[in-house]
Design an enzyme around this catalytic site. Structure first.
Site, PDB file in Angstrom:
ATOM      1  N   GLU A 171     -18.555  41.594   2.758  1.00 22.57           N
ATOM      2  CA  GLU A 171     -18.842  40.675   3.865  1.00 22.57           C
ATOM      3  C   GLU A 171     -17.535  40.061   4.384  1.00 22.57           C
ATOM      4  OE1 GLU A 171     -21.785  37.906   2.674  1.00 22.57           O
ATOM      5  OE2 GLU A 171     -21.949  37.026   4.675  1.00 22.57           O
TER       6      GLU A 171
ATOM      7  N   ARG B  44     -22.185  45.037 -15.275  1.00 23.66           N
ATOM      8  CA  ARG B  44     -23.522  45.154 -15.865  1.00 23.66           C
ATOM      9  C   ARG B  44     -23.978  46.597 -15.954  1.00 23.66           C
ATOM     10  NH1 ARG B  44     -24.984  40.080 -12.478  1.00 23.66           N
ATOM     11  NH2 ARG B  44     -23.593  41.347 -11.275  1.00 23.66           N
TER      12      ARG B  44
HETATM   13  P1  AMP Z   1     -24.018  45.862  -2.948  1.00 24.31           P
HETATM   14  O1  AMP Z   1     -22.692  46.570  -2.884  1.00 24.31           O
HETATM   15  O2  AMP Z   1     -24.206  44.895  -1.844  1.00 24.31           O
HETATM   16  O3  AMP Z   1     -25.173  46.839  -3.065  1.00 24.31           O
HETATM   17  O4  AMP Z   1     -23.979  44.965  -4.252  1.00 24.31           O
HETATM   18  C1  AMP Z   1     -24.133  45.557  -5.478  1.00 24.31           C
HETATM   19  C2  AMP Z   1     -23.310  44.898  -6.568  1.00 24.31           C
HETATM   20  O5  AMP Z   1     -23.248  43.484  -6.437  1.00 24.31           O
HETATM   21  C3  AMP Z   1     -23.967  45.203  -7.884  1.00 24.31           C
HETATM   22  O6  AMP Z   1     -22.962  45.644  -8.779  1.00 24.31           O
HETATM   23  C4  AMP Z   1     -24.618  43.909  -8.322  1.00 24.31           C
HETATM   24  O7  AMP Z   1     -24.294  43.653  -9.653  1.00 24.31           O
HETATM   25  C5  AMP Z   1     -24.050  42.830  -7.418  1.00 24.31           C
HETATM   26  N1  AMP Z   1     -25.106  42.082  -6.684  1.00 24.31           N
HETATM   27  C6  AMP Z   1     -25.333  42.124  -5.347  1.00 24.31           C
HETATM   28  N2  AMP Z   1     -26.320  41.295  -4.971  1.00 24.31           N
HETATM   29  C7  AMP Z   1     -26.757  40.719  -6.116  1.00 24.31           C
HETATM   30  C8  AMP Z   1     -27.796  39.760  -6.415  1.00 24.31           C
HETATM   31  N3  AMP Z   1     -28.578  39.219  -5.463  1.00 24.31           N
HETATM   32  N4  AMP Z   1     -27.962  39.413  -7.701  1.00 24.31           N
HETATM   33  C9  AMP Z   1     -27.184  39.938  -8.678  1.00 24.31           C
HETATM   34  N5  AMP Z   1     -26.206  40.820  -8.453  1.00 24.31           N
HETATM   35  C10 AMP Z   1     -25.977  41.221  -7.199  1.00 24.31           C
END
Ligand code: AMP
Length: 166
Positions: A94, A57
């Site tokens: 995770e 995205r």
């Molecule tokens: P993080 O590494 O945990 O910050 O997760 C970020 C990536 O995971 C991004 O590229 C988001 O597109 C996706 N992502 C994580 N959590 C969500 C959520 N609740 N809704 C949509 N996309 C998420």
């Protein structure tokens, strides 16, 4: 409440149990130009050479921002998608780990990172490391939705511009 929020769908337990997925598809469909303008705001564009988009995205949002501001676009892809020579960075999820890649770059330049959601920050930290190893100086991060309760990016002093904060 931010006017964009009514165009975001909260999908419980997707892609797995316990996650509330923020589906931005209706927002992109209804308000795309305003979303891109909001994400491009407050970035000091005269300090930026390129926009870096994170698969997938981040490609949609980042490419539109790059066009709006007349900048070039660089992709960060999931492992195995880019032809060599690439540079990689792995990070913990995770369960297990994941790897992101970029084409090897020699020329020192300044970038803004773009993604849709900042959750734990694992992805963005990996991309920041990747950029640092690859001669890209990260001047700013532009994120559509910051789940601030899941990360400490702002407290840690990262230059984050986010449009919607939860
Ligand atoms: P993080 O590494 O945990 O910050 O997760 C970020 C990536 O995971 C991004 O590229 C988001 O597109 C996706 N992502 C994580 N959590 C969500 C959520 N609740 N809704 C949509 N996309 C998420």
């Amino acid at each position: 409440m931010h006017p964009f929020e009514s165009h975001i769908r909260n999908v419980p337990d997707f892609p797995k149990a316990g996650i509330i997925f923020k589906d931005i598809s209706p927002l992109l469909q209804d308000r795309f130009h305003e979303v891109i303008e909001s994400m491009a705001k407050t970035i000091k564009w005269d300090e930026i050479d390129y926009v870096v988009g994170i698969e997938s995205r981040g490609f949609i949002l980042g490419a539109a921002m790059a066009t709006l501001k007349g900048k070039g676009f660089i992709v960060v892809r999931k492992k195995g998608k880019l032809p060599p020579p690439t540079i990689a960075e792995s990070y913990e999820l995770e369960y297990g780990s994941d790897t992101l890649e970029m084409l090897v770059n020699q020329k020192s330049s300044r970038v803004v990172l773009v993604d849709d959601v900042l959750a734990t920050g694992g992805t963005l930290k990996a991309v920041m490391n990747l950029c640092q190893k690859n001669n890209y100086e990260v001047k700013a991060l532009s994120i559509l939705i910051n789940l601030t309760f899941l990360n400490k990016f702002t407290e840690e002093g990262h230059p984050v511009h986010s449009v919607i904060n939860y």
